[in-house]
Scaffold this active site. Structure first.
Site, PDB file in Angstrom:
ATOM      1  N   ARG A   1      10.030   7.719  -4.100  1.00  0.00           N
ATOM      2  CA  ARG A   1      10.869   8.018  -4.427  1.00  0.00           C
ATOM      3  C   ARG A   1      11.110   7.630  -5.811  1.00  0.00           C
ATOM      4  O   ARG A   1      11.341   7.934  -6.702  1.00  0.00           O
ATOM      5  CB  ARG A   1      11.374   6.906  -3.255  1.00  0.00           C
ATOM      6  CG  ARG A   1      12.218   9.053  -2.042  1.00  0.00           C
ATOM      7  CD  ARG A   1      13.393   7.931  -0.940  1.00  0.00           C
ATOM      8  NE  ARG A   1      12.412   6.840  -0.228  1.00  0.00           N
ATOM      9  CZ  ARG A   1      12.833   5.859   0.282  1.00  0.00           C
ATOM     10  NH1 ARG A   1      14.122   5.558   0.611  1.00  0.00           N
ATOM     11  NH2 ARG A   1      12.169   4.470   0.795  1.00  0.00           N
TER      12      ARG A   1
ATOM     13  N   ASP B   1       7.484  -5.105  -2.300  1.00  0.00           N
ATOM     14  CA  ASP B   1       8.433  -4.085  -3.112  1.00  0.00           C
ATOM     15  C   ASP B   1      10.158  -4.534  -2.977  1.00  0.00           C
ATOM     16  O   ASP B   1      11.101  -4.175  -3.331  1.00  0.00           O
ATOM     17  CB  ASP B   1       9.172  -2.748  -2.737  1.00  0.00           C
ATOM     18  CG  ASP B   1       8.471  -3.210  -1.407  1.00  0.00           C
ATOM     19  OD1 ASP B   1       8.744  -3.547  -0.376  1.00  0.00           O
ATOM     20  OD2 ASP B   1       8.689  -1.838  -1.030  1.00  0.00           O
TER      21      ASP B   1
ATOM     22  N   TYR C   1       6.445  -7.892   1.632  1.00  0.00           N
ATOM     23  CA  TYR C   1       6.579  -6.923   0.936  1.00  0.00           C
ATOM     24  C   TYR C   1       6.297  -6.774  -0.260  1.00  0.00           C
ATOM     25  O   TYR C   1       7.409  -7.942  -1.330  1.00  0.00           O
ATOM     26  CB  TYR C   1       7.841  -6.332   0.979  1.00  0.00           C
ATOM     27  CG  TYR C   1       8.008  -5.261   3.006  1.00  0.00           C
ATOM     28  CD1 TYR C   1       6.788  -5.903   3.699  1.00  0.00           C
ATOM     29  CD2 TYR C   1       8.546  -4.471   2.970  1.00  0.00           C
ATOM     30  CE1 TYR C   1       6.895  -5.346   5.233  1.00  0.00           C
ATOM     31  CE2 TYR C   1       8.982  -4.873   4.831  1.00  0.00           C
ATOM     32  CZ  TYR C   1       8.671  -4.971   5.422  1.00  0.00           C
ATOM     33  OH  TYR C   1       8.125  -3.687   6.502  1.00  0.00           O
TER      34      TYR C   1
ATOM     35  N   THR D   1       2.673  -0.150   9.308  1.00  0.00           N
ATOM     36  CA  THR D   1       2.450  -1.485   8.772  1.00  0.00           C
ATOM     37  C   THR D   1       2.400  -2.149   9.514  1.00  0.00           C
ATOM     38  O   THR D   1       1.050  -3.206   8.978  1.00  0.00           O
ATOM     39  CB  THR D   1       4.522  -2.012   8.771  1.00  0.00           C
ATOM     40  OG1 THR D   1       5.177  -1.770   9.646  1.00  0.00           O
ATOM     41  CG2 THR D   1       5.158  -1.109   7.215  1.00  0.00           C
TER      42      THR D   1
ATOM     43  N   ALA E   1       1.218  -1.129  -0.033  1.00  0.00           N
ATOM     44  CA  ALA E   1       0.189  -0.213   0.299  1.00  0.00           C
ATOM     45  C   ALA E   1       0.411   1.483  -0.275  1.00  0.00           C
ATOM     46  O   ALA E   1       0.557   1.873  -0.346  1.00  0.00           O
ATOM     47  CB  ALA E   1      -1.631   0.133   1.636  1.00  0.00           C
ATOM     48  N   GLY E   2       1.696   1.520   0.437  1.00  0.00           N
ATOM     49  CA  GLY E   2       3.019   1.947   0.402  1.00  0.00           C
ATOM     50  C   GLY E   2       2.542   3.285  -0.819  1.00  0.00           C
ATOM     51  O   GLY E   2       2.574   2.494  -1.743  1.00  0.00           O
TER      52      GLY E   2
HETATM   53  C1  UD1 Z   1       9.985  -1.278   7.318  1.00  0.00           C
HETATM   54  C2  UD1 Z   1      10.185  -1.832   9.104  1.00  0.00           C
HETATM   55  C3  UD1 Z   1      11.521  -1.897   9.102  1.00  0.00           C
HETATM   56  C4  UD1 Z   1      12.916  -2.733   8.200  1.00  0.00           C
HETATM   57  C5  UD1 Z   1      11.952  -2.364   7.039  1.00  0.00           C
HETATM   58  C6  UD1 Z   1      12.813  -2.974   5.972  1.00  0.00           C
HETATM   59  C7  UD1 Z   1       8.330  -1.361   9.706  1.00  0.00           C
HETATM   60  C8  UD1 Z   1       7.668  -0.399  11.241  1.00  0.00           C
HETATM   61  N1  UD1 Z   1       9.887  -1.181  10.072  1.00  0.00           N
HETATM   62  O1  UD1 Z   1      10.856  -0.376   7.672  1.00  0.00           O
HETATM   63  O2  UD1 Z   1      12.121  -2.167  10.543  1.00  0.00           O
HETATM   64  O3  UD1 Z   1      13.640  -2.590   7.934  1.00  0.00           O
HETATM   65  O4  UD1 Z   1      10.450  -1.773   6.655  1.00  0.00           O
HETATM   66  O5  UD1 Z   1      12.548  -3.171   4.103  1.00  0.00           O
HETATM   67  O6  UD1 Z   1       7.580  -2.275  10.024  1.00  0.00           O
HETATM   68  N2  UD1 Z   1       3.001  -0.864   3.667  1.00  0.00           N
HETATM   69  C9  UD1 Z   1       1.197  -0.777   3.350  1.00  0.00           C
HETATM   70  N3  UD1 Z   1       1.182   0.382   4.367  1.00  0.00           N
HETATM   71  C10 UD1 Z   1       1.577   0.881   5.459  1.00  0.00           C
HETATM   72  C11 UD1 Z   1       2.958   1.704   5.394  1.00  0.00           C
HETATM   73  C12 UD1 Z   1       3.780   0.478   4.973  1.00  0.00           C
HETATM   74  O7  UD1 Z   1       1.518  -1.333   2.480  1.00  0.00           O
HETATM   75  O8  UD1 Z   1       0.800   1.875   5.790  1.00  0.00           O
HETATM   76  C13 UD1 Z   1       4.315  -1.439   3.283  1.00  0.00           C
HETATM   77  C14 UD1 Z   1       4.899  -0.298   2.182  1.00  0.00           C
HETATM   78  O9  UD1 Z   1       4.425  -0.713   0.580  1.00  0.00           O
HETATM   79  C15 UD1 Z   1       6.141  -1.445   1.999  1.00  0.00           C
HETATM   80  C16 UD1 Z   1       6.072  -2.457   3.091  1.00  0.00           C
HETATM   81  O10 UD1 Z   1       4.851  -2.213   3.688  1.00  0.00           O
HETATM   82  O11 UD1 Z   1       6.011  -2.209   0.952  1.00  0.00           O
HETATM   83  C17 UD1 Z   1       7.417  -1.497   3.950  1.00  0.00           C
HETATM   84  O12 UD1 Z   1       6.968  -0.568   4.237  1.00  0.00           O
HETATM   85  P1  UD1 Z   1       7.912   0.873   4.307  1.00  0.00           P
HETATM   86  O13 UD1 Z   1       7.789   2.175   4.199  1.00  0.00           O
HETATM   87  O14 UD1 Z   1       9.390   0.558   3.063  1.00  0.00           O
HETATM   88  O15 UD1 Z   1       9.047   0.151   5.866  1.00  0.00           O
HETATM   89  P2  UD1 Z   1      10.623   1.565   6.392  1.00  0.00           P
HETATM   90  O16 UD1 Z   1       9.609   2.651   6.718  1.00  0.00           O
HETATM   91  O17 UD1 Z   1      10.828   1.171   5.132  1.00  0.00           O
HETATM   92 CA    CA Z   2      11.177   0.297   2.265  1.00  0.00          CA
END
Ligand code: UD1
Ligand code: CA
Length: 455
Positions: free
Chosen positions: A15, A102, A100, A79, A10-11
């Site tokens: 970037r 991605d 994930y 997440t 859902a992200g």
């Molecule tokens: C997350 C982890 C972090 C880890 C990293 C690895 C958490 C709080 N942190 O951080 O510990 O090292 O991934 O890449 O989990 N997503 C949703 N809905 C949301 C938010 C995110 O579907 O509300 C999805 C994004 O599309 C993505 C994944 O979850 O596929 C990770 O989200 P992202 O925001 O990239 O997490 P990070 O902050 O990088």
């Molecule tokens: Ca990420």
């Protein structure tokens, strides 16, 4: 015990700077999210839920053929919140695996190891040791080395930032535990998000065993946030594809200069020269030679075929022992039987060419059925289009077409006919005879070239 898999997608992917949602960007010609779904499927789960974002209809549309449950997360609150959206559809007795959308190159064996721990009642997280852990959550361990929590980069102090063991984000746990923990999440942290990572500390509090598994290869946990990372993963993926072919008995002139964008099979003892691109569903037989710079898309190539350099072949079928190119173009629905020769600067479109026929130089063959043993002279053109409609050209067996003929379709050339060079054929031609349409040659005796007037 059944397995439910939740894929977070859902992200925003800001970037990437793209109108296309991040998880639809292709890696090896296949959308990132499809790589993850395909790998998830290999674990034979009872259910795959994909959490997609507001405006993610494009994602649903493009992957509409996938048997997954689409779960909307209208607002991206973190997440933990994302996983929680999928929980109502998951039975309490299931194991849940979180992936994930991605992070496309995760290993199926690695995932199976996580699930096994969850099946045994533990919370299992996938970690890695990185030289540069910047941006990732850090694994917190007690003096005995037991996992006690995860701290996000933005919430970490200086000591915690020095930790190089990172959270990949992938985890597996019994559903009833995960549901309980997700209800208890709050968003009191630097990003104001519901962190999935907070469940680790909760498991420790609840006395649920927490296990970590190290990813065997770093690329398995690498995600795509921008196009630089996408290009880097593309090279990793291509290298692995090339190795798969070489181990299956295919010689590659340079494994770094072959690109596979789809579902490609190549038979044993085939050889592929530099800068070849194979796209879509491509099936190549045994002992085939593919010359430098060839591009093949959705095409089948029989055994012992020789593709000389720089051929572009689209949605075609090439029979055994054909020799094609250099510089030949086969457009969709070209079907060549065995031992056909197509030479340089020849374009074939929607045509069937039977065994042993030759179109060796500078010709256009479109909407044609050509019999066996036909010889097409240089510069021959099937005139298949009158500006409004397309018509068929039918050429019998053993026809000999002289150079520079135009066949104005619809037209039929009988078996064994010979057509004189330079003929424009507008009517059907009888079998076995010589037909030509040519202005008789004449010589003007004593004719003088004009000379420039004096000025
Ligand atoms: C997350 C982890 C972090 C880890 C990293 C690895 C958490 C709080 N942190 O951080 O510990 O090292 O991934 O890449 O989990 N997503 C949703 N809905 C949301 C938010 C995110 O579907 O509300 C999805 C994004 O599309 C993505 C994944 O979850 O596929 C990770 O989200 P992202 O925001 O990239 O997490 P990070 O902050 O990088
Ligand atoms: Ca990420």
């Amino acid at each position: 015990m059944s397995l439910s898999i939740v894929i977070l997608a859902a992200g925003q992917g800001t970037r990437m700077r793209s109108a296309l949602p991040k998880v639809l960007h292709p890696l090896g010609g296949i959308p990132l999210l499809k790589h993850v779904i395909d790998r998830a499927r290999r674990l034979s789960p009872a259910r795959i839920a994909v959490v997609y974002g507001h405006g993610g209809e494009q994602v649903r549309d493009m992957l509409s053929g996938e048997a997954v449950d689409w779960v909307l997360q209208a607002e991206q609150l973190g997440t933990g919140h994302a996983v929680d959206q999928a929980m109502p559809g998951i039975g309490d007795q299931d194991s849940v695996l979180v992936l994930y959308g991605d992070v496309p190159l995760i290993g199926v064996d690695t995932l199976a190891a996580l699930v096994e721990k969850a099946d045994d009642g533990a919370l299992a997280v996938l970690t890695a040791e990185l030289d540069d852990p910047t941006g990732y959550g850090r694994m917190l361990r007690d003096e005995a080395g037991r996992l006690v929590g995860i701290v996000e980069q933005k919430d970490a102090d200086a000591d915690q930032l020095a930790i190089r063991e990172i959270n990949s984000g992938f985890l597996a746990a019994p559903a009833h535990c995960l549901k309980r923990w997700l209800e208890r999440l709050d968003n009191r942290n630097a990003q104001g998000e519901y962190y999935l990572t907070d469940v680790i500390a909760m498991a420790v509090t609840d006395g649920v065993p927490v296990e970590s598994i190290r990813a065997p290869h770093e690329y398995e946990i690498l995600g795509v946030n921008d196009r630089v990372q996408l290009a880097r993963l593309e090279r990793v993926y291509q290298r692995r594809q090339a190795e798969r072919l070489m181990l299956a008995g295919v010689t590659l002139a340079d494994p770094a200069r072959l690109d596979i964008r789809g579902d490609v099979q190549v038979g044993q003892d085939s050889r592929i020269d530099a800068n070849v691109v194979l796209e879509g569903k491509v099936v190549i037989g045994e002992r085939v030679s593919i010359g430098a710079g060839c591009v093949l898309r959705n095409t089948t190539v029989g055994d012992d075929v020789e593709l000389l350099p720089y051929c572009v072949i689209d949605e075609s079928e090439i029979g055994k022992r054909c020799i094609i190119g250099p510089f030949a173009r086969l457009r969709p629905q070209s079907v060549l039987a065995e031992q056909v020769k197509v030479g340089n600067f020849v374009e074939i479109k929607k045509s069937r060419i039977d065994e042993g026929s030759k179109v060796n130089h500078l010709s256009y063959v479109g909407d044609t059925h050509m019999g066996r043993g036909v010889n097409v002279g240089a510069g021959t053109i099937t005139c298949n289009y009158d500006g409004a409609n397309k018509y068929l050209t039918e050429i019998g067996d053993n026809v000999f077409l002289g150079s520079d003929c135009q066949l104005i379709a619809p037209v039929k050339i009988g078996d064994g006919a010979t057509i004189g060079a330079g003929s424009t054929i507008t009517q059907d031609v009888p079998p076995g005879e010589l037909t030509l349409s040519r202005v008789r040659q004449q010589t003007i005796k004593g004719w003088k070239r004009p000379v420039k007037k004096p000025r």
